[in-house]
Design a protein around this motif. Structure first.
Motif, mmCIF file in Angstrom:
data_model
loop_
_atom_site.group_PDB
_atom_site.id
_atom_site.type_symbol
_atom_site.label_atom_id
_atom_site.label_comp_id
_atom_site.label_asym_id
_atom_site.label_seq_id
_atom_site.Cartn_x
_atom_site.Cartn_y
_atom_site.Cartn_z
ATOM 1 N N GLY A 129 0.792 -1.229 0.000
ATOM 2 C CA GLY A 129 0.000 0.000 0.000
ATOM 3 C C GLY A 129 0.822 1.275 0.000
ATOM 4 N N PHE A 130 1.837 1.345 0.870
ATOM 5 C CA PHE A 130 2.605 2.592 0.973
ATOM 6 C C PHE A 130 3.363 2.917 -0.323
ATOM 7 C CE2 PHE A 130 6.114 5.305 2.487
ATOM 8 C CZ PHE A 130 5.343 6.362 2.955
ATOM 9 N N PRO A 131 4.077 1.954 -0.941
ATOM 10 C CA PRO A 131 4.735 2.272 -2.218
ATOM 11 C C PRO A 131 3.746 2.657 -3.323
ATOM 12 C CG PRO A 131 5.675 0.279 -1.297
ATOM 13 C CD PRO A 131 4.489 0.628 -0.456
ATOM 14 N N ILE A 132 2.574 1.987 -3.340
ATOM 15 C CA ILE A 132 1.561 2.350 -4.344
ATOM 16 C C ILE A 132 1.097 3.784 -4.111
ATOM 17 C CG2 ILE A 132 -0.799 1.865 -5.129
ATOM 18 C CD1 ILE A 132 -0.189 -1.121 -4.637
ATOM 19 N N PHE A 133 0.880 4.140 -2.856
ATOM 20 C CA PHE A 133 0.466 5.508 -2.507
ATOM 21 C C PHE A 133 1.511 6.530 -2.952
ATOM 22 C CE2 PHE A 133 0.475 8.930 0.759
ATOM 23 C CZ PHE A 133 -0.714 9.533 0.391
ATOM 24 N N ILE A 134 2.778 6.265 -2.670
ATOM 25 C CA ILE A 134 3.858 7.182 -3.071
ATOM 26 C C ILE A 134 3.949 7.264 -4.596
ATOM 27 C CG2 ILE A 134 6.367 7.561 -3.006
ATOM 28 C CD1 ILE A 134 4.902 8.195 -0.380
ATOM 29 N N GLY A 135 3.806 6.114 -5.266
ATOM 30 C CA GLY A 135 3.825 6.112 -6.739
ATOM 31 C C GLY A 135 2.682 6.929 -7.326
ATOM 32 N N GLY A 136 1.498 6.813 -6.708
ATOM 33 C CA GLY A 136 0.349 7.609 -7.167
ATOM 34 C C GLY A 136 0.585 9.095 -7.007
ATOM 35 N N LEU A 137 1.181 9.481 -5.866
ATOM 36 C CA LEU A 137 1.501 10.904 -5.661
ATOM 37 C C LEU A 137 2.516 11.390 -6.696
ATOM 38 C CD1 LEU A 137 1.716 11.192 -1.764
ATOM 39 C CD2 LEU A 137 -0.128 11.959 -3.275
ATOM 40 N N ALA A 138 3.489 10.535 -7.021
ATOM 41 C CA ALA A 138 4.480 10.908 -8.036
ATOM 42 C C ALA A 138 3.814 11.098 -9.393
ATOM 43 C CB ALA A 138 5.568 9.841 -8.118
ATOM 44 N N LEU A 139 2.866 10.211 -9.726
ATOM 45 C CA LEU A 139 2.137 10.367 -10.988
ATOM 46 C C LEU A 139 1.346 11.672 -11.003
ATOM 47 C CD1 LEU A 139 0.718 6.823 -11.820
ATOM 48 C CD2 LEU A 139 2.475 8.084 -13.049
ATOM 49 N N LYS A 140 0.723 12.003 -9.871
ATOM 50 C CA LYS A 140 -0.092 13.228 -9.807
ATOM 51 C C LYS A 140 0.752 14.471 -10.075
ATOM 52 C CE LYS A 140 -3.749 13.866 -8.965
ATOM 53 N NZ LYS A 140 -4.747 14.090 -10.027
ATOM 54 N N THR A 141 2.021 14.466 -9.653
ATOM 55 C CA THR A 141 2.848 15.655 -9.860
ATOM 56 C C THR A 141 3.259 15.828 -11.318
ATOM 57 O OG1 THR A 141 4.898 14.465 -9.356
ATOM 58 C CG2 THR A 141 3.773 15.551 -7.520
ATOM 59 N N SER A 142 3.212 14.745 -12.103
ATOM 60 C CA SER A 142 3.625 14.846 -13.507
ATOM 61 C C SER A 142 2.457 14.598 -14.450
ATOM 62 C CB SER A 142 4.745 13.840 -13.798
ATOM 63 O OG SER A 142 4.253 12.524 -13.667
ATOM 64 N N GLU A 143 1.235 14.802 -13.978
ATOM 65 C CA GLU A 143 0.036 14.471 -14.739
ATOM 66 C C GLU A 143 -0.330 15.565 -15.743
ATOM 67 O OE1 GLU A 143 -3.503 12.179 -12.920
ATOM 68 O OE2 GLU A 143 -3.935 14.304 -12.639
ATOM 69 N N LEU A 144 -0.667 15.154 -16.947
ATOM 70 C CA LEU A 144 -1.133 16.058 -17.993
ATOM 71 C C LEU A 144 -2.501 15.569 -18.450
ATOM 72 C CD1 LEU A 144 -0.527 18.428 -19.963
ATOM 73 C CD2 LEU A 144 0.479 16.723 -21.498
ATOM 74 N N PRO A 145 -3.570 16.339 -18.164
ATOM 75 C CA PRO A 145 -4.910 15.871 -18.533
ATOM 76 C C PRO A 145 -5.103 15.857 -20.052
ATOM 77 C CG PRO A 145 -5.017 18.056 -17.537
ATOM 78 C CD PRO A 145 -3.592 17.618 -17.458
#
Length: 196
Positions: free
Chosen positions: A41-57
């Motif tokens: 769970g914790f690595p998935i959560f951190i990975g999701g946050l990393a994706l959010k910072t580089s997200e282009l809609p």
């Protein structure tokens, strides 16, 4: 388009839920549940946050899904691929069509142009497209200088036409060479329908 269902959001929420379940299980002494949920769970959560910072809609697609399906058999493959590329979530890019804009020398590293909308345009002579850009740090004059090159860049047999919407936005319309007048009138009809 539902921005809540963005891949970055789904991964972040999944990781957060697993982390919370693992933490609660650890605190209540359920070791069988706490170890795997915290471990994943914790690595998935951190990975999701990393994706959010580089997200282009995705760019907004003006056409309906039915119109897009109908166009797939008739429109040039390059245009269908272009629509598919810019109407999905991207990660690790500053703007849609980043490499294309760099090649066209329409790129500004600090404030790149942003593609906001795309629309397939149908005419008796074939399909074209309209792309709405925010100029960012690239001056309008540079776009105008490259109008001829834009005609040849995205697909063969198209002519580029730039329309200034305001000081910060332009429409790049790519039309079949024999269809400039008919597609322009259809585009005007589409705009009037949207405003109603």
């Amino acid at each position: 388009m539902n921005y809540l269902l963005a891949p970055g959001n789904l991964i972040t929420v999944t990781g957060a839920v697993l982390t919370v379940i693992g933490t609660v299980a650890y605190l209540t002494g359920a070791a069988n549940l706490s170890v795997p949920t915290l471990f994943y769970g914790f690595p998935i959560f951190i990975g999701g946050l990393a994706l959010k910072t580089s997200e282009l809609p995705p760019a907004k697609l003006i056409n309906s899904q039915n119109a897009l399906k109908a166009a797939k058999g008739e429109a040039p493959d390059e245009l269908i691929k272009l629509v598919g590329d810019v109407t999905r979530w991207r990660y690790g890019q500053k703007a849609h069509l980043e490499s294309s804009l760099e090649v066209l020398k329409l790129w500004d590293e600090d404030n790149p142009p942003q593609l906001k909308e795309i629309e397939l345009l149908k005419s008796p002579d074939g399909y074209g497209a309209r792309l709405k850009f925010e100029l960012g740090g690239v001056p309008l004059g540079r776009w105008q200088e490259r109008e001829d090159r834009l005609s040849r860049f995205f697909a063969t047999g198209l002519k580029a036409d730039l329309k200034i919407l305001n000081s910060e936005e332009i429409d790049l319309t790519l039309l079949p060479i024999n269809a400039e007048n008919t597609s322009t009138s259809q585009h005007t009809d589409n705009e009037s329908k949207q405003s109603q």
